[in-house]
Enzyme design. Structure first.
Site, PDB file in Angstrom:
ATOM      1  N   GLY A  10      12.848 -46.648  46.459  1.00  0.00           N
ATOM      2  CA  GLY A  10      12.926 -46.195  47.850  1.00  0.00           C
ATOM      3  C   GLY A  10      11.945 -45.061  48.096  1.00  0.00           C
ATOM      4  N   ARG A  24      -5.281 -34.162  42.614  1.00  0.00           N
ATOM      5  CA  ARG A  24      -6.153 -32.975  42.574  1.00  0.00           C
ATOM      6  C   ARG A  24      -6.108 -32.287  41.212  1.00  0.00           C
ATOM      7  NH1 ARG A  24      -6.579 -30.751  48.757  1.00  0.00           N
ATOM      8  NH2 ARG A  24      -7.592 -32.677  49.451  1.00  0.00           N
ATOM      9  N   ARG A  71      10.185 -52.822  45.465  1.00  0.00           N
ATOM     10  CA  ARG A  71      11.164 -53.074  44.407  1.00  0.00           C
ATOM     11  C   ARG A  71      10.768 -54.431  43.811  1.00  0.00           C
ATOM     12  NH1 ARG A  71      15.070 -48.929  45.459  1.00  0.00           N
ATOM     13  NH2 ARG A  71      15.584 -48.732  47.664  1.00  0.00           N
ATOM     14  N   ASP A 102      15.707 -43.556  39.092  1.00  0.00           N
ATOM     15  CA  ASP A 102      15.981 -43.926  37.698  1.00  0.00           C
ATOM     16  C   ASP A 102      15.609 -45.375  37.366  1.00  0.00           C
ATOM     17  OD1 ASP A 102      18.129 -44.813  39.094  1.00  0.00           O
ATOM     18  OD2 ASP A 102      19.616 -43.560  38.062  1.00  0.00           O
ATOM     19  N   THR A 124      13.226 -39.350  45.024  1.00  0.00           N
ATOM     20  CA  THR A 124      14.292 -40.121  45.662  1.00  0.00           C
ATOM     21  C   THR A 124      15.142 -39.176  46.505  1.00  0.00           C
ATOM     22  OG1 THR A 124      16.386 -41.289  45.314  1.00  0.00           O
ATOM     23  CG2 THR A 124      15.623 -39.974  43.480  1.00  0.00           C
ATOM     24  N   ILE A 125      15.608 -39.683  47.649  1.00  0.00           N
ATOM     25  CA  ILE A 125      16.471 -38.829  48.493  1.00  0.00           C
ATOM     26  C   ILE A 125      17.861 -38.676  47.894  1.00  0.00           C
ATOM     27  CG2 ILE A 125      15.268 -39.445  50.637  1.00  0.00           C
ATOM     28  CD1 ILE A 125      17.873 -41.157  51.281  1.00  0.00           C
ATOM     29  N   ASP A 126      18.195 -39.499  46.896  1.00  0.00           N
ATOM     30  CA  ASP A 126      19.590 -39.559  46.430  1.00  0.00           C
ATOM     31  C   ASP A 126      20.016 -38.373  45.565  1.00  0.00           C
ATOM     32  OD1 ASP A 126      19.754 -42.014  47.694  1.00  0.00           O
ATOM     33  OD2 ASP A 126      19.222 -43.143  45.894  1.00  0.00           O
ATOM     34  N   ASP A 128      19.964 -38.284  42.415  1.00  0.00           N
ATOM     35  CA  ASP A 128      20.821 -38.879  41.377  1.00  0.00           C
ATOM     36  C   ASP A 128      20.149 -38.909  40.006  1.00  0.00           C
ATOM     37  OD1 ASP A 128      18.893 -40.721  42.071  1.00  0.00           O
ATOM     38  OD2 ASP A 128      20.256 -42.425  42.177  1.00  0.00           O
ATOM     39  N   ARG A 170      23.078 -43.886  47.467  1.00  0.00           N
ATOM     40  CA  ARG A 170      23.370 -44.989  46.537  1.00  0.00           C
ATOM     41  C   ARG A 170      24.742 -44.742  45.896  1.00  0.00           C
ATOM     42  NH1 ARG A 170      18.891 -47.782  42.694  1.00  0.00           N
ATOM     43  NH2 ARG A 170      17.839 -47.840  44.667  1.00  0.00           N
ATOM     44  N   HIS A 214      39.227 -31.947  67.158  1.00  0.00           N
ATOM     45  CA  HIS A 214      38.293 -32.983  66.706  1.00  0.00           C
ATOM     46  C   HIS A 214      38.083 -32.841  65.206  1.00  0.00           C
ATOM     47  CE1 HIS A 214      34.712 -30.295  66.368  1.00  0.00           C
ATOM     48  NE2 HIS A 214      35.463 -29.578  67.189  1.00  0.00           N
TER      49      HIS A 214
HETATM   50  P1  ADP Z   1      14.597 -46.242  42.075  1.00  0.00           P
HETATM   51  O1  ADP Z   1      13.406 -46.028  41.232  1.00  0.00           O
HETATM   52  O2  ADP Z   1      14.550 -45.460  43.354  1.00  0.00           O
HETATM   53  O3  ADP Z   1      15.905 -46.083  41.321  1.00  0.00           O
HETATM   54  P2  ADP Z   1      14.947 -49.121  41.898  1.00  0.00           P
HETATM   55  O4  ADP Z   1      16.237 -49.079  41.186  1.00  0.00           O
HETATM   56  O5  ADP Z   1      14.744 -50.161  42.947  1.00  0.00           O
HETATM   57  O6  ADP Z   1      14.569 -47.749  42.604  1.00  0.00           O
HETATM   58  O7  ADP Z   1      13.808 -49.308  40.783  1.00  0.00           O
HETATM   59  C1  ADP Z   1      12.443 -49.386  41.159  1.00  0.00           C
HETATM   60  C2  ADP Z   1      11.769 -50.459  40.384  1.00  0.00           C
HETATM   61  O8  ADP Z   1      11.771 -50.129  38.984  1.00  0.00           O
HETATM   62  C3  ADP Z   1      12.455 -51.835  40.415  1.00  0.00           C
HETATM   63  O9  ADP Z   1      12.169 -52.537  41.574  1.00  0.00           O
HETATM   64  C4  ADP Z   1      11.844 -52.497  39.192  1.00  0.00           C
HETATM   65  O10 ADP Z   1      10.537 -52.921  39.473  1.00  0.00           O
HETATM   66  C5  ADP Z   1      11.755 -51.316  38.209  1.00  0.00           C
HETATM   67  N1  ADP Z   1      12.914 -51.360  37.289  1.00  0.00           N
HETATM   68  C6  ADP Z   1      14.201 -51.049  37.575  1.00  0.00           C
HETATM   69  N2  ADP Z   1      14.985 -51.251  36.485  1.00  0.00           N
HETATM   70  C7  ADP Z   1      14.175 -51.693  35.510  1.00  0.00           C
HETATM   71  C8  ADP Z   1      14.371 -52.081  34.129  1.00  0.00           C
HETATM   72  N3  ADP Z   1      15.577 -52.072  33.563  1.00  0.00           N
HETATM   73  N4  ADP Z   1      13.292 -52.482  33.409  1.00  0.00           N
HETATM   74  C9  ADP Z   1      12.062 -52.517  33.977  1.00  0.00           C
HETATM   75  N5  ADP Z   1      11.822 -52.166  35.258  1.00  0.00           N
HETATM   76  C10 ADP Z   1      12.839 -51.759  36.009  1.00  0.00           C
HETATM   77  O1  F6P Z   2      17.401 -44.826  46.742  1.00  0.00           O
HETATM   78  C1  F6P Z   2      17.199 -44.524  48.097  1.00  0.00           C
HETATM   79  C2  F6P Z   2      18.092 -45.371  48.966  1.00  0.00           C
HETATM   80  O2  F6P Z   2      17.797 -45.068  50.324  1.00  0.00           O
HETATM   81  C3  F6P Z   2      19.581 -45.261  48.709  1.00  0.00           C
HETATM   82  O3  F6P Z   2      20.126 -44.100  49.295  1.00  0.00           O
HETATM   83  C4  F6P Z   2      20.072 -46.550  49.320  1.00  0.00           C
HETATM   84  O4  F6P Z   2      21.302 -46.950  48.725  1.00  0.00           O
HETATM   85  C5  F6P Z   2      18.986 -47.514  48.968  1.00  0.00           C
HETATM   86  O5  F6P Z   2      17.810 -46.745  48.756  1.00  0.00           O
HETATM   87  C6  F6P Z   2      18.684 -48.542  50.027  1.00  0.00           C
HETATM   88  O6  F6P Z   2      17.748 -49.428  49.480  1.00  0.00           O
HETATM   89  P1  F6P Z   2      16.839 -50.444  50.312  1.00  0.00           P
HETATM   90  O7  F6P Z   2      15.653 -49.678  50.798  1.00  0.00           O
HETATM   91  O8  F6P Z   2      16.442 -51.461  49.293  1.00  0.00           O
HETATM   92  O9  F6P Z   2      17.673 -50.989  51.411  1.00  0.00           O
END
Ligand code: ADP
Ligand code: F6P
Length: 317
Positions: A10, A24, A71, A102, A124-126, A128, A170, A214
């Site tokens: 995201g 840079r 993704r 992650d 990430t905004i989460d 997490d 998330r 409220h």
């Molecule tokens: P974020 O990085 O924000 O957690 P995602 O969970 O969508 O977002 O992960 C981003 C991308 O990282 C995924 O679309 C995929 O390409 C890659 N990825 C996620 N999990 C794995 C994994 N177990 N092994 C390899 N690549 C991964």
């Molecule tokens: O990881 C950022 C986030 O905006 C989460 O807060 C949310 O659950 C998810 O991505 C939404 O994912 P997508 O952009 O695939 O709908």
């Protein structure tokens, strides 16, 4: 050194500030730096472009990511990652800085196991990611959520209604916890606190009977259907109730100074680590100091402790 940079997962405000800092810092250190478009998809499709200082001008205050993001679930398969590794080798790129959450770290760790020097930067905004106190994007999303909740409070108080507001995160409750605290929400519900619907309905009913005019309920996404919850609150508590899902608005906008600074610091630090021949790690901030953590540790660390803030909610909400 030839270094690639990509954004994945995201998008988050401050990703551009991180890209700028990486580009840079790398150029300043005598490296060649490539922007890789659309996350791991761009790696597989060979969407690389050599960047100059100018390519990252005028982006510091922009939300989103100039590199694009994606993704790509197929990146979990070794055969797909092999294409990426070959494309990098063809271009002579030996190191990769991956900005994301992650999931992105999982991908970067796998690439590292396949011989590419990788560094993860938390975007990430989460909020997490356990290997940093704050992620790039969280501060801006928190500001956006607070602004929206303050506005919803106006209408909620004018109509004497209960307002249920669902925020993103998330599976992490930080956006709900921090925004709920900052906006004085009466109830804050996250995965950590759990949703005890019966207790919530009873408390709201009691509040109403005690003359409360409220109420604001801030709740993390993925816990329940908030529109249905609003109907049950209305049927049970005596409050008229409306639900609002803040949604993707939380992902956009001009990054806050905090996010810009965090991005600038972590971006440069990622480049410095590559020069010290350190990779297979992700960068973060602890007690206002930059720090790195190996991917395998970062991905299995205990979640951050929100005990103090959760206690604060109990005392002052
Ligand atoms: P974020 O990085 O924000 O957690 P995602 O969970 O969508 O977002 O992960 C981003 C991308 O990282 C995924 O679309 C995929 O390409 C890659 N990825 C996620 N999990 C794995 C994994 N177990 N092994 C390899 N690549 C991964
Ligand atoms: O990881 C950022 C986030 O905006 C989460 O807060 C949310 O659950 C998810 O991505 C939404 O994912 P997508 O952009 O695939 O709908």
């Amino acid at each position: 050194m030839k270094i690639g940079v990509l954004t994945s997962g995201g998008d988050a405000p401050g990703m551009n500030a991180a890209i700028r800092s990486i580009v840079r810092s790398a150029i300043q250190s005598g490296d060649t730096i490539y922007g890789i478009y659309d996350g791991y998809r761009g790696l597989v499709e060979g969407k690389f472009k050599e960047f100059t200082r100018k390519d990252v001008s005028e982006i510091l205050n922009k939300g989103g990511t100039i590199l694009g993001t994606a993704r790509l679930p197929e990146f979990k398969y070794e055969q797909v990652r092999e294409i990426a590794v070959k494309n990098l080798a063809k271009e002579g790129i030996e190191a990769l800085i991956c900005i994301g959450g992650d999931g992105t770290y999982q991908g970067a760790m796998r690439l590292h196991e396949m011989g590419v020097k990788t560094i993860g930067v938390p975007g990430t905004i989460d909020n997490d990611i356990k290997s940093t106190e704050f992620t790039i994007g969280f501060s801006t999303a928190l500001n956006t959520a607070c602004e929206a909740i303050d506005k919803l409070r106006d209408t909620s108080s004018s109509h004497q209604r209960c307002s249920i507001i669902e925020v993103m995160g998330r599976h992490c409750g930080d956006l709900a916890l921090y925004s709920g605290l900052c906006c004085g929400a009466e109830y804050i519900i996250t995965a950590e606190t759990g949703l005890d619907e019966e207790k919530l309905l009873e408390s709201l009913k009691e509040d109403r009977l005690n003359g409360r005019k409220h109420a604001i309920v801030v709740i993390s996404e993925n816990l329940t259907d908030v529109y249905q919850l609003a109907k049950r609150v209305e049927a049970f508590s005596g409050y008229e109730c409306r639900a609002t899902i803040l949604g993707y608005i939380q992902r956009g906008g001009t990054p806050t100074p905090e996010d810009r600074l965090l991005a600038a610091r972590l971006g440069k630090y990622a480049v410095d680590l590559l020069h010290e021949d350190i990779s297979g790690v992700c960068v973060g901030l602890f007690e206002n100091k930059v720090k790195y953590t190996p991917f395998d540790q970062a991905l299995t660390m205990q979640a951050k402790d929100n005990k103090e803030l959760n206690n604060l909610v109990k005392k002052i909400s």
